[in-house]
Design an enzyme around this catalytic site. Structure first.
Site, PDB file in Angstrom:
ATOM      1  N   ASN A   1       1.461   9.588  -9.671  1.00 16.10           N
ATOM      2  CA  ASN A   1       0.865  10.771 -10.289  1.00 16.10           C
ATOM      3  C   ASN A   1      -0.656  10.716 -10.224  1.00 16.10           C
ATOM      4  OD1 ASN A   1       3.460  11.421 -10.792  1.00 16.10           O
ATOM      5  ND2 ASN A   1       3.414  10.904 -12.976  1.00 16.10           N
TER       6      ASN A   1
ATOM      7  N   HIS B   1      -1.621   7.546  -5.362  1.00 14.60           N
ATOM      8  CA  HIS B   1      -1.978   8.798  -4.676  1.00 14.60           C
ATOM      9  C   HIS B   1      -3.305   9.367  -5.151  1.00 14.60           C
ATOM     10  CE1 HIS B   1       2.536   9.482  -3.513  1.00 14.60           C
ATOM     11  NE2 HIS B   1       1.949   8.555  -2.792  1.00 14.60           N
TER      12      HIS B   1
ATOM     13  N   CYS C   1     -20.055   9.745   3.674  1.00  6.27           N
ATOM     14  CA  CYS C   1     -21.506   9.892   3.488  1.00  6.27           C
ATOM     15  C   CYS C   1     -22.196   8.683   4.114  1.00  6.27           C
ATOM     16  CB  CYS C   1     -21.835   9.985   1.998  1.00  6.27           C
ATOM     17  SG  CYS C   1     -23.596  10.146   1.679  1.00  6.27           S
TER      18      CYS C   1
ATOM     19  N   PRO D   1      16.949  12.829 -14.399  1.00  4.31           N
ATOM     20  CA  PRO D   1      18.035  13.745 -14.787  1.00  4.31           C
ATOM     21  C   PRO D   1      18.847  14.229 -13.598  1.00  4.31           C
ATOM     22  CG  PRO D   1      15.899  14.846 -14.945  1.00  4.31           C
ATOM     23  CD  PRO D   1      15.624  13.417 -14.586  1.00  4.31           C
TER      24      PRO D   1
ATOM     25  N   ALA E   1      12.372  11.341 -18.865  1.00  6.45           N
ATOM     26  CA  ALA E   1      11.449  10.244 -19.193  1.00  6.45           C
ATOM     27  C   ALA E   1      11.174  10.196 -20.695  1.00  6.45           C
ATOM     28  CB  ALA E   1      10.148  10.435 -18.413  1.00  6.45           C
TER      29      ALA E   1
HETATM   30  P1  OAD Z   1       8.977  15.144  -6.898  1.00  3.63           P
HETATM   31  O1  OAD Z   1       8.622  16.513  -7.350  1.00  3.63           O
HETATM   32  O2  OAD Z   1       9.333  14.957  -5.470  1.00  3.63           O
HETATM   33  O3  OAD Z   1      10.204  14.611  -7.753  1.00  3.63           O
HETATM   34  C1  OAD Z   1      10.216  14.758  -9.130  1.00  3.63           C
HETATM   35  C2  OAD Z   1      11.428  14.044  -9.672  1.00  3.63           C
HETATM   36  O4  OAD Z   1      11.363  14.066 -11.093  1.00  3.63           O
HETATM   37  C3  OAD Z   1      12.771  14.684  -9.285  1.00  3.63           C
HETATM   38  O5  OAD Z   1      13.636  13.656  -8.817  1.00  3.63           O
HETATM   39  C4  OAD Z   1      13.285  15.272 -10.608  1.00  3.63           C
HETATM   40  O6  OAD Z   1      14.710  15.229 -10.712  1.00  3.63           O
HETATM   41  C5  OAD Z   1      12.644  14.353 -11.612  1.00  3.63           C
HETATM   42  N1  OAD Z   1      12.421  14.934 -12.948  1.00  3.63           N
HETATM   43  C6  OAD Z   1      12.226  16.222 -13.290  1.00  3.63           C
HETATM   44  N2  OAD Z   1      12.007  16.337 -14.604  1.00  3.63           N
HETATM   45  C7  OAD Z   1      12.063  15.090 -15.118  1.00  3.63           C
HETATM   46  C8  OAD Z   1      11.913  14.536 -16.424  1.00  3.63           C
HETATM   47  N3  OAD Z   1      11.635  15.310 -17.473  1.00  3.63           N
HETATM   48  N4  OAD Z   1      12.037  13.189 -16.574  1.00  3.63           N
HETATM   49  C9  OAD Z   1      12.308  12.404 -15.504  1.00  3.63           C
HETATM   50  N5  OAD Z   1      12.449  12.863 -14.264  1.00  3.63           N
HETATM   51  C10 OAD Z   1      12.334  14.185 -14.062  1.00  3.63           C
HETATM   52  O7  OAD Z   1       7.770  14.190  -7.336  1.00  3.63           O
HETATM   53  P2  OAD Z   1       7.370  12.754  -6.742  1.00  3.63           P
HETATM   54  O8  OAD Z   1       8.576  11.980  -6.399  1.00  3.63           O
HETATM   55  O9  OAD Z   1       6.391  12.180  -7.685  1.00  3.63           O
HETATM   56  O10 OAD Z   1       1.894  13.548  -3.628  1.00  3.63           O
HETATM   57  O11 OAD Z   1       6.626  13.182  -5.414  1.00  3.63           O
HETATM   58  C11 OAD Z   1       5.980  12.212  -4.640  1.00  3.63           C
HETATM   59  C12 OAD Z   1       4.677  12.767  -4.110  1.00  3.63           C
HETATM   60  O12 OAD Z   1       4.913  13.987  -3.405  1.00  3.63           O
HETATM   61  C13 OAD Z   1       3.673  13.147  -5.175  1.00  3.63           C
HETATM   62  O13 OAD Z   1       2.900  12.056  -5.615  1.00  3.63           O
HETATM   63  C14 OAD Z   1       2.840  14.174  -4.505  1.00  3.63           C
HETATM   64  C15 OAD Z   1       3.886  14.947  -3.737  1.00  3.63           C
HETATM   65  O14 OAD Z   1       3.449  15.568  -2.570  1.00  3.63           O
HETATM   66  C16 OAD Z   1       0.557  13.610  -3.926  1.00  3.63           C
HETATM   67  O15 OAD Z   1       0.107  14.204  -4.888  1.00  3.63           O
HETATM   68  C17 OAD Z   1      -0.310  12.894  -2.970  1.00  3.63           C
END
Ligand code: OAD
Length: 245
Positions: A103, A120, A132, A218, A235
């Site tokens: 995050n 990230h 620069c 979830p 979470a």
């Molecule tokens: P994703 O959006 O790909 O995945 C989010 C995950 O969180 C999914 O598996 C959901 O099921 C889960 N989820 C949703 N609500 C939740 C809750 N309340 N508690 C627990 N889990 C929950 O996000 P990331 O896996 O973080 O890159 O994505 C990876 C990267 O892709 C990010 O860091 C970002 C994006 O492009 C950058 O910002 C560089």
């Protein structure tokens, strides 16, 4: 003993716990995820346009404004019960937890985990678009206002300090995360789809090195097969229960 109790006991017994978090960690703080079907940012926006250097060069003002809006959202958001439980755990059991996050918000840090490894980048930080070359380097945070701000001397543009598609992760952060994955006894993988590498590979790395891997989510993730156990929940629901013991 149920699965939740088993994980609570494993956490209590662990001397080296690694927690890997993704966007789902901050969902209950009101920050949208990327890949959730209805609410995820990538269901409405094209990452090639908004999260790549080519996209920024093609339309810098649009990309700058999009990040400005996300930055404002992060500033207004508050750590949720899951972030707070991780902060309290680190205070209660110093030296046990290594927190690795994908995050770009600062909610783990504001909840007390100031040493969280940010794979990230950090959405509140400014970087120069071009390296620069001055000595000492110009300060991107002091650039002349604009969309995006520019260096008053050479016109270099400011970009947000996040890792875009096609870019390398900060090498020191990745190395520290890989070390934590290889050295931990237990890894909790919280709120990530497991779709983005190399972060997604940390779970299998931990497992190969002998750690137990537990996924908290979830919904299904792409790395569920790497886990010894999957707990279906959010979470903010699960972490306070699991980390209280
Ligand atoms: P994703 O959006 O790909 O995945 C989010 C995950 O969180 C999914 O598996 C959901 O099921 C889960 N989820 C949703 N609500 C939740 C809750 N309340 N508690 C627990 N889990 C929950 O996000 P990331 O896996 O973080 O890159 O994505 C990876 C990267 O892709 C990010 O860091 C970002 C994006 O492009 C950058 O910002 C560089």
């Amino acid at each position: 003993m149920g699965d939740t109790q088993r994980v609570t006991a494993a956490i209590a017994a662990s001397a080296r716990l690694c927690v890997l978090t993704g966007a789902g960690m901050s969902a209950e703080s009101g920050i949208p995820t990327f890949r959730d079907a209805m609410s995820g940012l990538w269901s409405r926006f094209d990452p090639a346009e908004l999260a790549s250097e080519a996209g920024f060069r093609a339309d810098p003002a649009r990309v700058w404004d999009w990040y400005a809006e996300r930055r404002a959202g992060v500033r207004l958001a508050q750590p949720n019960a899951g972030h707070r439980a991780l902060g309290e755990f680190a205070r209660r059991r110093p030296g046990v937890l290594t927190l690795v996050t994908q995050n770009v918000d600062d909610l783990h840090q504001r909840a007390g985990n100031t040493g969280a490894i940010q794979l990230h980048g950090d959405i509140q930080r400014d970087h120069w678009l071009e390296p620069c070359t001055r000595q000492p380097g110009c300060d991107a945070a002091a650039a002349a206002p604009g969309r995006p701000p520019r260096c008053a001397d050479c016109g270099n543009r400011v970009r947000p300090g996040v890792v875009w598609f096609g870019e390398q992760l900060p090498p020191a952060s990745l190395l520290a995360a890989e070390h934590a994955a290889a050295a931990c006894e237990l890894m909790l993988v919280v709120g990530t789809s497991g779709a983005v590498w190399p972060a997604a590979g940390l779970a299998s790395q931990a497992r190969r090195a002998g750690a137990q891997v537990v996924i908290l989510n979830p919904a299904l993730s792409e790395i569920d097969a790497e886990a010894d156990l999957v707990l279906r929940g959010t979470a903010a629901e699960l972490l306070p229960r699991l980390l209280a013991g």
